[in-house]
Design an enzyme around this catalytic site. Structure first.
Site, short mmCIF file in Angstrom:
data_model
loop_
_atom_site.label_atom_id
_atom_site.label_comp_id
_atom_site.label_asym_id
_atom_site.label_seq_id
_atom_site.Cartn_x
_atom_site.Cartn_y
_atom_site.Cartn_z
N PRO A 45 0.81 -1.22 0.00
CA PRO A 45 0.00 0.00 0.00
C PRO A 45 0.84 1.27 0.00
CG PRO A 45 -0.05 -1.04 2.15
CD PRO A 45 0.65 -2.00 1.24
N PRO A 176 41.24 12.30 -2.41
CA PRO A 176 41.92 13.41 -1.74
C PRO A 176 43.18 13.05 -0.96
CG PRO A 176 39.97 12.77 -0.52
CD PRO A 176 39.94 11.99 -1.80
N ASP A 199 51.28 10.60 -9.53
CA ASP A 199 51.52 11.97 -9.08
C ASP A 199 51.89 12.01 -7.61
OD1 ASP A 199 51.09 13.21 -11.46
OD2 ASP A 199 49.07 13.93 -11.01
N LYS A 221 54.66 16.36 -9.62
CA LYS A 221 54.76 17.78 -9.96
C LYS A 221 54.74 18.53 -8.64
CE LYS A 221 52.68 17.63 -14.53
NZ LYS A 221 51.66 18.18 -15.42
N GLY A 252 45.93 12.41 -7.98
CA GLY A 252 45.20 12.80 -6.79
C GLY A 252 43.86 13.42 -7.16
N GLY A 253 42.89 13.34 -6.26
CA GLY A 253 41.60 13.96 -6.49
C GLY A 253 40.90 13.38 -7.69
N ASP A 254 40.31 14.25 -8.50
CA ASP A 254 39.66 13.85 -9.75
C ASP A 254 40.49 14.36 -10.92
OD1 ASP A 254 36.90 12.93 -11.08
OD2 ASP A 254 37.66 14.70 -12.12
N MET A 336 45.19 25.06 -4.80
CA MET A 336 46.56 25.46 -5.15
C MET A 336 46.80 26.95 -4.88
SD MET A 336 46.86 23.32 -8.76
CE MET A 336 45.33 24.02 -9.38
#
Length: 405
Positions: A45, A176, A199, A221, A252-254, A336
């Site tokens: 229901p 992250p 990286d 880098k 790192g990250g996306d 950054m």
């Protein structure tokens, strides 16, 4: 006593499956049934909003009423998932008469079938039963998945040439920093790499899980220091892949958020190298989150702008209109930006942003060494310098930076 169950894989594609009850149990069980291609009919229901959305999207048929005798006619499989034991017992009784295997969610051993804790990995589907101890089943399932993702348990795949999930290059976002925050797919592909081009900000601990024969190429880098040329990185990806090796570019990250990932994809495509993209959890949102800074909050911020601090305001290379940013009322996430923080803060102040706008700096977000500095727009540059904040750090400007639990 040994578990009396017999594990078997059901081919439910196109076959009628009846689920009675539309609550949280149904919400958990439905996605896997739908993925298997079952023709699901739900009898209840009411449902949860998520289940209702599945019905609205045409993924299942919802009979908006209570269970009635005869609902299991022509069913291949049934699930009794209501919060009423009498209804569940009636469903199981009909299933027994109709010779339909039936799962009873509230009293598993009273049904004719039980749902295992199941896991999926690279084409494998496996289930774990523990004789009525679902938490134990889930714990074992999770351990097996972790081992498969890490490559410490072999998945018995065919040679890599037969594996369509292994292109020449996989561009993997590592998240992250905390190694637990890489995606499941990213970790799986990393465990199968011949070469890893990594990286500095990628999760370093994951490299220790690689097999000894895996080649690791350092493409660090380092800000304001030694840097690997992007052309060299692109050429490395292409050349290693052309040698027949499976290359994981671990970032790192996306990769697509200030990660120059699309440049690497373009280089691979130009060279005819197959490449796939595996998104990562971006530091722009994850790092503030672990520091208790939501980048949006109802009634506080209706927009979020993520800005690169790679070049200063006024630099001819800058593509950012800082006067427009200063006029916004929502959240600015600066990446950054540690070295030029005084210039960025001054640009926002000059553009009319209030001096008492909350500002938060999160250094080494998600890592053991994470530090958080809460300040204001007028003071953040001096206070960050006094605290000797070092990159990587994420800086958040806006009312959300002043929220507390």
């Amino acid at each position: 006593m040994d578990d009396p169950h017999y594990l078997s894989g059901l081919q439910l594609a196109g076959r009628r499956v009846v689920m009675v009850g539309g609550g949280s149990v149904a919400q958990r069980r439905l996605p896997r049934l739908l993925r298997a291609g079952a023709r699901v009919e739900l009898v209840s229901p009411h449902t949860t909003p998520s289940v209702s959305a599945m019905a609205d999207a045409g993924e299942l048929v919802w009979h908006e009423r209570r269970y009635a005798e005869g609902d299991l006619a022509d069913a291949w499989y049934a699930l009794a998932c209501t919060d009423d034991p009498e209804v569940n017992a009636a469903v199981c009784a009909e299933a027994e008469r109709e010779r339909v295997f039936c799962v009873r969610a509230d009293e598993g051993e009273s049904g004719s079938a039980v749902t295992p804790a199941s896991g999926r990995h690279g084409g494998l589907l496996f289930g774990v039963l523990s004789g009525g101890e679902p938490l134990r089943s889930a714990a074992v399932r999770d351990s097996i998945l972790d081992a498969l993702h890490a490559g410490t348990v072999l998945d018995g795949r065919a040679p890599r040439t037969d594996d369509t999930e292994l292109p020449g290059v996989a561009l993997v976002g590592g998240g992250p920093g905390d190694p637990d925050l890489i995606t499941v797919r990213g970790r799986r592909l990393l465990s199968r790499a011949d070469v890893v081009v990594v990286d500095r900000l990628a999760p370093r601990e994951l490299l220790d899980e690689l097999a000894p024969e895996v080649e690791v190429v350092d493409a660090a880098k380092i800000p304001y220091g030694r840097a690997a040329s992007q052309d060299v990185i692109n050429r490395t990806l292409v050349e290693k892949a052309q040698e027949g090796k499976f290359v994981v570019r671990l970032k790192g990250g996306d990769p697509y958020l200030f990660g120059r990932g699309f440049e690497e994809v373009q280089a691979c495509v130009a060279a005819g190298v197959p490449v796939t993209m595996v998104p990562g959890i971006t530091s722009a949102f994850a790092v503030p989150a672990v520091a208790d800074v939501p980048v949006t909050h109802r009634g506080v911020a209706h927009e979020v702008v993520v800005v690169s601090g790679h070049v200063a305001p006024g630099d001819p290379r800058s593509l950012v209109d800082w006067s427009v940013l200063a006029g916004l009322r929502g959240t600015i996430v600066l990446m950054m930006g540690v070295e030029r923080l005084p210039q960025f803060a001054a640009a926002l102040l000059d553009g009319g942003r209030s001096a008492d706008t909350p500002a938060t700096v999160i250094e080494d977000g998600t890592m053991r060494t994470q530090r958080t500095l809460r300040s204001t727009l007028a003071k953040v540059a001096d206070e960050a310098a006094a605290a000797d904040v070092k990159p990587p750090a994420v800086i958040v400007f806006g009312p959300v930076a002043g929220l507390t639990r």
